[in-house]
Scaffold this motif. Structure first.
Motif, PDB file in Angstrom:
ATOM      1  N   VAL A   1       9.301 -10.173   4.474  1.00 37.71           N
ATOM      2  CA  VAL A   1      10.398  -9.220   4.272  1.00 37.71           C
ATOM      3  C   VAL A   1       9.793  -7.946   3.692  1.00 37.71           C
ATOM      4  N   SER A   2       9.952  -6.834   4.427  1.00 38.67           N
ATOM      5  CA  SER A   2       9.450  -5.559   3.960  1.00 38.67           C
ATOM      6  C   SER A   2      10.625  -4.802   3.343  1.00 38.67           C
TER       7      SER A   2
ATOM      8  N   SER B   1       0.836  -1.210   0.000  1.00 40.09           N
ATOM      9  CA  SER B   1       0.000   0.000   0.000  1.00 40.09           C
ATOM     10  C   SER B   1       0.866   1.254   0.000  1.00 40.09           C
ATOM     11  N   VAL B   2       2.184   1.050   0.077  1.00 38.06           N
ATOM     12  CA  VAL B   2       3.101   2.193   0.084  1.00 38.06           C
ATOM     13  C   VAL B   2       3.945   2.102  -1.195  1.00 38.06           C
ATOM     14  N   PRO B   3       4.069   3.234  -1.950  1.00 34.48           N
ATOM     15  CA  PRO B   3       4.738   3.146  -3.257  1.00 34.48           C
ATOM     16  C   PRO B   3       6.192   2.657  -3.189  1.00 34.48           C
ATOM     17  N   ASN B   4       6.927   3.055  -2.171  1.00 37.75           N
ATOM     18  CA  ASN B   4       8.352   2.711  -2.158  1.00 37.75           C
ATOM     19  C   ASN B   4       8.661   1.496  -1.281  1.00 37.75           C
TER      20      ASN B   4
END
Ligand code: ADP
Length: 479
Positions: A475-476, A127-130
């Protein structure tokens, strides 16, 4: 007679304290082997060996792990007759059944050789672009496997194969009464060339070895098949270091024969599910519910089938029903029969211990059918683990589902009906992990095997078993 040894770190060893244990044939009472008998100190050695081997084994490629498992499959198949004879010798089951068991074990090594290559991960849209979300599956670590005597080869394969396939290292503790086939299997494991410490065998005092497993921080998972009593002990103990557990425990399988069943098929299915391994398997029919309209006809046919079955030493090829495992098992079965009799049950067939002639030195109980059975009898409340079939009657579907579910156990159940809607309805309503519909022999390598309620936690078989030995890692990844 050579004393059988334990296998750890790639070496055959005697017990630290030098103790040994004698193995007897339950059909004849003959001494058939002597093996090392260790305790927690031996278990600790095996745990250290497994922990040392873990980094190498878990980082080997899946193809490499598969190569060893395939080799083991080939070896088990090549030695199937010898292994089956050992199973029959130390445990008593008929050779035909023992051969089926050994081929089942080989099939597990083959299946999990393939499954090792399918430990897939996942990527999930973030949900986060990077950021990127990666999911990996990694082996849980050192596994302690504890197995019972009723399937001395295949219970081992069903744990060891998926554990090794997923990259875990293993310590096996088989049952005291059936170490010979486990030792032979480990000789084949050694021959297959697995690196030292990847698979280890410890024999000996169950509680002391169990304690060592429970207390070790290195053991990350316990895979157990056996009694509900010991399963609960292990579950409690595993809490100390929050180990993973999978438990295959007792059963109290109901079998329901509806009035619309094919009675001949039902007789064959009930015979198979009741008298296989002399009733000493956790998925055995333990309570039979027959619709009142077909009760008499069904019991008549079943009686003829049971009367035709030869009882004796499992190594005799014509024998269909072997001995029980030991004196304690005979006493329990006789207590159940006597209790039912004293409360009004009728003995349609069998009902007694066999003690004459060829049976004199073994642990034999005649295959037994009881009718006029009531819910207050021990046969309806406890797992009998013997060749005793209590028959109850019922008149409608809802009533029989309620009776079938009225137990803390939930492993296997069987129904016989020709009505598809009924089959589906009842299969859904039964609180059991396995339901045989017009099928009395429900185990297959690729199918999930395991129970609900007090029959256990987790599943063996197929791809389901792999999950029991794998951790999920998220793994983020920040870009
Ligand atoms: P059964 O009554 O069918 O033999 P058990 O649960 O006693 O069933 O045995 C199944 C397996 O568990 C065997 O290998 C046995 O040695 C082992 N076992 C028994 N007691 C313990 C214990 N306290 N801790 C660990 N393993 C145990």
């Amino acid at each position: 007679m050579d004393v059988g040894k334990m296998y750890m770190g790639g070496e055959w060893v005697e017990a630290v304290h030098g103790d040994t244990w004698k193995v007897y044939n339950p059909a004849t009472g003959d001494l058939v082997g002597e093996v090392a008998f260790g305790d927690g100190d031996d278990a600790k050695r095996a745990i250290d060996a497994a922990a040392q081997a873990f980094p190498g084994w878990s980082s080997a490629t899946a193809r490499e792990r598969a190569k060893y498992l395939l080799k083991l499959h080939d070896l088990v198949r090549a030695h199937r007759d010898e292994l089956a004879e050992l199973v029959s010798l130390e445990m008593g089951k008929p050779l035909r059944e023992a051969k089926g068991e050994v081929l089942g074990a080989a099939d597990n090594f083959l299946w999990y050789a393939e499954e090792a290559k399918r430990v897939y991960g996942e990527t999930i849209p973030s949900s986060v672009p990077n950021k990127r979300i990666l999911v990996m599956r990694q082996p849980v670590g050192v596994v302690a496997a504890i197995t019972p005597w009723n399937f001395p080869v295949n219970m081992v394969a069903r744990k060891v194969a998926p554990a090794l396939a997923s990259g875990c290292t293993v310590i096996l503790k088989p049952a005291e009464s059936t170490p010979l086939s486990a030792i032979r299997l480990f000789e084949l494991i050694a021959e297959a060339g697995f690196p030292p410490g990847v698979a280890n065998l410890v024999l000996g005092k169950p509680d002391s070895i169990g304690e060592a497993f429970i207390n070790s921080e290195k053991v990350r998972k316990i895979a157990f098949t056996g009694s509900t009593r010991v399963g609960k002990l292990l579950m409690e103990g595993a809490a100390k270091t929050v180990k993973r557990i999978s438990l295959e425990l007792g059963g109290h399988a109901p079998t329901v024969v509806f009035a619309d069943a094919d009675l001949d098929a039902a007789v064959a299915g009930v015979f198979e599910s009741k008298y296989r391994a002399s009733g000493q398997q956790c998925i055995c029919t333990n309570r039979l519910f027959v619709h009142e309209d077909v009760h008499d006809a069904f019991v008549e046919k079943l009686k003829a089938r049971v009367a035709a079955a030869k009882v004796g030493d499992g190594r005799d090829k014509s024998v269909e029903i072997g001995p029980l495992v030991n004196e304690r098992a005979v006493e329990k079965v006789m207590r159940h029969i006597d209790d039912a009799r004293s409360k009004g049950a009728s003995v349609v067939h069998g009902g007694s211990r066999l003690t004459e002639g060829e049976y004199a030195k073994g642990f034999f109980v005649a295959p037994t059918i009881l009718t006029n059975v009531q819910a207050n009898m021990l046969v309806c409340q406890e797992e009998t683990f013997g060749p005793v079939l209590p028959v109850l009657t019922f008149s409608d579907e809802e009533e029989v589902v309620r009776m079938a579910n009225d137990t803390p156990y939930g492993l296997a159940a069987y129904i016989f009906t020709q009505n598809l809607s009924r089959a589906m309805r009842v299969a859904e309503a039964l609180e059991y992990g396995i339901v045989g519909v017009n099928d009395g022999e429900v185990t297959q390598t690729q199918a999930p095997f395991g129970g609900m309620k007090e029959s256990g936690i987790g599943r063996e078989g197929g791809h389901y078993a792999m999950d029991e030995f794998l951790e999920v890692k998220f793994v983020s990844l920040g870009l």
